[in-house]
Design a protein around this motif. Structure first.
Motif, mmCIF file in Angstrom:
data_model
loop_
_atom_site.group_PDB
_atom_site.id
_atom_site.type_symbol
_atom_site.label_atom_id
_atom_site.label_comp_id
_atom_site.label_asym_id
_atom_site.label_seq_id
_atom_site.Cartn_x
_atom_site.Cartn_y
_atom_site.Cartn_z
ATOM 1 N N UNK A 308 7.132 5.198 -4.858
ATOM 2 C CA UNK A 308 8.086 4.105 -5.066
ATOM 3 C C UNK A 308 9.120 4.603 -6.067
ATOM 4 N N UNK A 309 10.379 4.514 -5.683
ATOM 5 C CA UNK A 309 11.479 4.884 -6.584
ATOM 6 C C UNK A 309 12.246 3.627 -6.953
ATOM 7 N N UNK A 310 12.486 3.428 -8.231
ATOM 8 C CA UNK A 310 13.421 2.399 -8.683
ATOM 9 C C UNK A 310 14.753 3.088 -8.971
ATOM 10 N N UNK A 311 15.691 2.908 -8.057
ATOM 11 C CA UNK A 311 17.010 3.536 -8.164
ATOM 12 C C UNK A 311 17.837 2.875 -9.258
ATOM 13 N N UNK A 312 17.543 1.594 -9.535
ATOM 14 C CA UNK A 312 18.218 0.822 -10.579
ATOM 15 C C UNK A 312 17.174 0.185 -11.486
ATOM 16 N N UNK A 321 6.354 -4.006 -12.318
ATOM 17 C CA UNK A 321 4.946 -3.715 -12.072
ATOM 18 C C UNK A 321 4.497 -4.234 -10.712
ATOM 19 N N UNK A 322 5.071 -5.352 -10.291
ATOM 20 C CA UNK A 322 4.772 -5.872 -8.956
ATOM 21 C C UNK A 322 5.196 -4.876 -7.887
ATOM 22 N N UNK A 323 6.342 -4.229 -8.089
ATOM 23 C CA UNK A 323 6.898 -3.321 -7.072
ATOM 24 C C UNK A 323 6.170 -1.978 -7.036
ATOM 25 N N UNK A 324 5.810 -1.420 -8.189
ATOM 26 C CA UNK A 324 5.062 -0.160 -8.141
ATOM 27 C C UNK A 324 3.654 -0.406 -7.610
ATOM 28 N N UNK A 325 3.174 -1.652 -7.699
ATOM 29 C CA UNK A 325 1.860 -1.979 -7.173
ATOM 30 C C UNK A 325 1.770 -1.889 -5.664
ATOM 31 N N UNK A 326 2.905 -1.696 -4.991
ATOM 32 C CA UNK A 326 2.893 -1.558 -3.532
ATOM 33 C C UNK A 326 2.632 -0.122 -3.096
ATOM 34 N N UNK A 327 2.463 0.779 -4.044
ATOM 35 C CA UNK A 327 2.160 2.178 -3.725
ATOM 36 C C UNK A 327 0.658 2.427 -3.858
ATOM 37 N N UNK A 328 0.165 3.364 -3.029
ATOM 38 C CA UNK A 328 -1.205 3.854 -3.157
ATOM 39 C C UNK A 328 -2.284 2.825 -3.005
ATOM 40 N N UNK A 329 -2.147 1.891 -2.094
ATOM 41 C CA UNK A 329 -3.181 0.867 -1.923
ATOM 42 C C UNK A 329 -4.440 1.423 -1.271
ATOM 43 N N UNK A 330 -4.327 2.620 -0.738
ATOM 44 C CA UNK A 330 -5.527 3.243 -0.161
ATOM 45 C C UNK A 330 -6.334 3.985 -1.218
ATOM 46 N N UNK A 331 -5.927 3.934 -2.465
ATOM 47 C CA UNK A 331 -6.656 4.579 -3.547
ATOM 48 C C UNK A 331 -6.295 6.032 -3.764
ATOM 49 N N UNK A 332 -5.481 6.609 -2.884
ATOM 50 C CA UNK A 332 -5.051 8.001 -3.041
ATOM 51 C C UNK A 332 -3.870 8.078 -4.002
ATOM 52 N N UNK A 333 -3.596 9.260 -4.549
ATOM 53 C CA UNK A 333 -2.509 9.386 -5.523
ATOM 54 C C UNK A 333 -1.161 8.958 -4.947
ATOM 55 N N UNK A 334 -0.365 8.303 -5.772
ATOM 56 C CA UNK A 334 0.995 7.901 -5.423
ATOM 57 C C UNK A 334 1.869 8.073 -6.663
ATOM 58 N N UNK A 335 3.176 8.235 -6.435
ATOM 59 C CA UNK A 335 4.104 8.558 -7.518
ATOM 60 C C UNK A 335 5.139 7.445 -7.633
ATOM 61 N N UNK A 336 5.361 6.977 -8.850
ATOM 62 C CA UNK A 336 6.332 5.913 -9.114
ATOM 63 C C UNK A 336 7.382 6.429 -10.089
ATOM 64 N N UNK A 337 8.634 6.468 -9.655
ATOM 65 C CA UNK A 337 9.736 7.000 -10.463
ATOM 66 C C UNK A 337 10.747 5.907 -10.750
ATOM 67 N N UNK A 338 11.092 5.749 -12.016
ATOM 68 C CA UNK A 338 12.152 4.839 -12.437
ATOM 69 C C UNK A 338 13.303 5.654 -13.005
ATOM 70 N N UNK A 339 14.498 5.490 -12.434
ATOM 71 C CA UNK A 339 15.704 6.121 -12.961
ATOM 72 C C UNK A 339 16.372 5.130 -13.900
#
Length: 733
Positions: A308-312, A321-339
């Protein structure tokens, strides 16, 4: 009253936007909201202050034949709103307790005679028998409820009389209802929808600790380049990129498509069918990347979102936190980047500063918390996130965020600039924010600095060697290190005991200064946009002030600063040229144009200046040429056998735009093949379709509004677009 006749010819929303308000393009979501209202679909609009909410009901008000009633609790602002509309030549009135009995009665009579298109009222005024008796004799087409969060008991500004507005809806069932608010939590939105009887959308929220998420915040310097570099690590993997606005979603999605990525946009401006199709393609892994506004993700549970990337910058930690919570729901690693950038924070603060009272305080607290989180380069990212939601995080490191995995920062001795900043906070009385302190340090000659006598302080001008951004970066570090305290509501800075001791003992302070060359491209663009003649601008402002004083209205009612800046940049010499300036509509051209043109002509003649081509003219020329080439290409491709869906995918346009291009191709005199598969996009029965075709025979196919009104709204605009294409393809075979 200054009354314009809008019914001489059917005008489109785009034509009204330009002719009446003087703007070339809609802001994000405006067009879609307007179309919803014109189709008589009740709508709830959550749009930031300054985002253009007013046009969402003002333009429909000019297209409806009856009255638009605007309910607002902001009595003090009604007069300004009405004056601005009247300056545009729009007949508008208000009724509230600030009017004298004579003025109140006069306005009632104007309304009774149909001499107003918009009526602004306070809720307590609307709910009186006197006003009900008046409105019962009129055709009320649109009921607009501004500040709609006041309906909800969960809102920060609940007003009991707002709860009674549902009675008004029942009393005037033919009126479409538009609810507007600048801020509303999901709970408040649900309460508004339930209270007004709107259809309700699904919501999905996640806010729990996710140990498999790698959390990263990076300075936003070249966002597109940073995003492309990030995506190289996630070839053929699913991800979501969140943007602040519809416009940014469209631009970024187009840029990624051009570079070969599998991308779809998602925002409230798209047609429902396209939104559903894009979401379904993403869920089914037919599309890898969704570029979206924060509306996307509620109600889905796609397990394999790898990033999940936050472009803004998000407006709050809750939303982030609600939006990054949409990544990795299968329990595998996921990456969340905020610019993150200071300009993003400044943009959000600009909107928040327009709020009042508790609303402003809450929003500012949320933004301050978000900024503090983004700028903290030492603390584990999970700790402040979970603490914000009341969940303790006892571990020192999570080893799955940028701060926990980064090498220790290289600190420099910043004792001298830190002492300068702390001393300036003290000498200005510990009652100003960082911006004012920095202005003093950098030797600003602003009116406020001079009025307060801060140009006489010993710290005045001693910090000109650092940029504003470097000082801001240092100020945040001093806050994080405990040398400063900041008031939550007013953002004023004060010294802690630690700071006082450091000043007394001249203790060394170590930190970092953001490099001066790291200025964002957006700042450079903004400077180029402000490249105007300051002397002429001052003359125009002076003339505007004189005219405003004579008329007894605020200066911005005549023209905004933005409009005057464009005048001072492009030197329009004729009525035609002045009409191309943003914010100049026909009414203002006729009323104020001659005076301002004379000022510009005199100045240009004196200084040997000539008129310049506006940026919008250049863009419009290119856009017209591109649109002309595109509709011809779309039409020829369709005639070669491409289906409507294939055209959508090939040209990366919405179905609505493809249909419009095909209609334009046909109305330009080019034969258009008949494609039976187009009927699959229509929802009406064959009998209803024949009735619509007969209406096209009778009224023509150039405009849809007469057809829409003939069927009293029973056939939607979306349906009419498809049927018009079917009709034209049959006629041109």
């Amino acid at each position: 009253m200054n009354r314009l006749r809008y019914n001489r010819r059917v005008m489109t929303p785009q034509e009204i936007l330009k002719t009446v308000f003087g703007y070339d393009t809609f802001r994000p979501l405006q067009r879609q909201v307007i179309e919803n209202v014109l189709a008589r679909r009740d709508s709830l609009v959550v749009m930031p202050t300054g985002g253009g909410k007013s046009l969402c009901y003002q333009i429909p008000a000019l297209m409806f034949s009856g009255l638009t009633v605007v309910v607002s609790p902001l009595i003090a602002l009604m007069k300004d709103q009405v004056e601005q509309l009247q300056a545009y030549g729009i007949p508008a009135l208000y009724l509230n307790s600030t009017l004298s009995p004579e003025a109140y009665a006069a306005n009632m009579e104007h309304i009774r005679r149909g001499q107003a298109k918009l009526l602004y009222v306070a809720p307590e005024t609307l709910l009186t028998p006197r006003l009900f008796s008046l409105l019962d004799t009129l055709q009320v087409d649109l009921l607009t409820i501004d500040e709609a969060h006041c309906i909800s008991e969960w809102g920060h500004d609940f007003r009991p009389e707002y709860r009674q507005l549902v009675e008004v809806r029942r009393r005037y069932p033919r009126a479409v209802c538009l609810a507007l608010t600048a801020t509303a939590t999901p709970r408040v939105r649900a309460d508004i929808v339930r209270s007004l009887g709107f259809s309700r959308a699904n919501e999905f929220v996640a806010s729990f600790n996710r140990e498999n998420l790698y959390i990263q915040v990076s300075p936003k310097t070249e966002p597109l380049r940073q995003t492309l570099r990030f995506l190289e690590r996630f070839k053929d993997q699913s991800g979501i990129i969140y943007c602040f606005s519809r416009k940014q979603v469209d631009e970024l999605a187009a840029a990624l498509v051009q570079r070969g990525y599998s991308v779809r946009p998602y925002h409230a401006g798209l047609e429902d069918s396209e939104r559903r199709r894009n979401q379904e393609d993403f869920i089914r892994d037919n599309v890898q990347i969704m570029v979206a506004t924060i509306a996307f993700g509620m109600g889905i549970n796609k397990p394999n979102v790898r990033f999940v990337i936050h472009y803004d910058l998000p407006k709050s930690i809750e939303g982030y936190y609600q939006e990054i919570g949409r990544a990795g729901r299968d329990g595998l690693p996921a990456h969340c980047l905020l610019l993150y950038s200071y300009s993003d924070a400044a943009k959000l603060r600009y909107f928040i500063d327009k709020k009042q009272g508790n609303e402003r305080q809450v929003a500012m607290q949320q933004l301050n918390a978000m900024m503090k989180y983004a700028e903290d380069e030492q603390t584990c990212r999970r700790k402040p996130l979970l603490q914000y939601f009341g969940e303790p995080y006892l571990a020192t490191k999570c080893n799955n965020c940028d701060n926990c995995t980064a090498a220790p920062p290289v600190l420099a001795d910043v004792t001298i600039p830190a002492q300068k900043f702390l001393s300036c906070v003290k000498r200005t009385g510990e009652r100003f924010g960082a911006g004012h302190v920095i202005d003093v340090l950098r030797g600003s000659k602003s009116e406020r600095i001079l009025r307060l006598g801060h140009d006489k302080l010993s710290t005045y001008g001693i910090g000109a060697d650092l940029t504003e951004k470097q000082w801001l970066y240092l100020a945040r570090q001093l806050l994080q290190m405990g040398y400063l305290k900041q008031d939550e509501e007013f953002r004023t800075l004060s010294l802690t005991e630690k700071a006082l001791e450091a000043l007394r003992k001249r203790s060394p302070i170590y930190g970092q200064l953001q490099p001066a060359q790291e200025c964002s491209p957006s700042r450079e663009i903004r400077k180029s946009e402000l490249d105007y003649n300051h002397a002429l601008f001052a003359l125009l402002r002076q003339k505007r002030k004189e005219m405003a004083d004579q008329a007894g209205v605020p200066p911005y009612v005549i023209f905004s600063d933005k409009t005057l800046v464009e005048m001072a940049a492009y030197y329009p010499q004729s009525r035609e040229s002045l009409l191309k300036i943003s914010g100049v509509g026909m009414a203002k051209l006729n009323q104020y144009g001659p005076v301002f043109l004379q000022v510009i002509r005199d100045y240009c003649r004196k200084h040997g200046l000539t008129e310049k081509e506006t940026r919008s003219e250049k863009t419009a020329t290119r856009s017209k040429e591109d649109a002309k080439r595109r509709y011809m290409l779309v039409g020829k491709t369709f005639n070669d056998g491409a289906s409507l869906q294939q055209l959508v995918e090939r040209f990366h346009l919405s179905q609505e735009k493809i249909v419009d291009d095909l209609v334009r191709y046909a109305t330009a005199g080019h034969p258009l093949r008949f494609d039976e598969s187009l009927r699959a996009f229509a929802t009406s029965t064959p009998a209803e379709q024949n009735q619509v075709f007969q209406a096209f025979d009778e009224l023509g196919a150039a405009f849809l509004k007469p057809i829409f009104e003939k069927f009293a709204g029973r056939v939607s605009y979306d349906e009419l677009r498809i049927l018009r294409l079917l009709y034209l393809s049959q006629k041109t075979v």
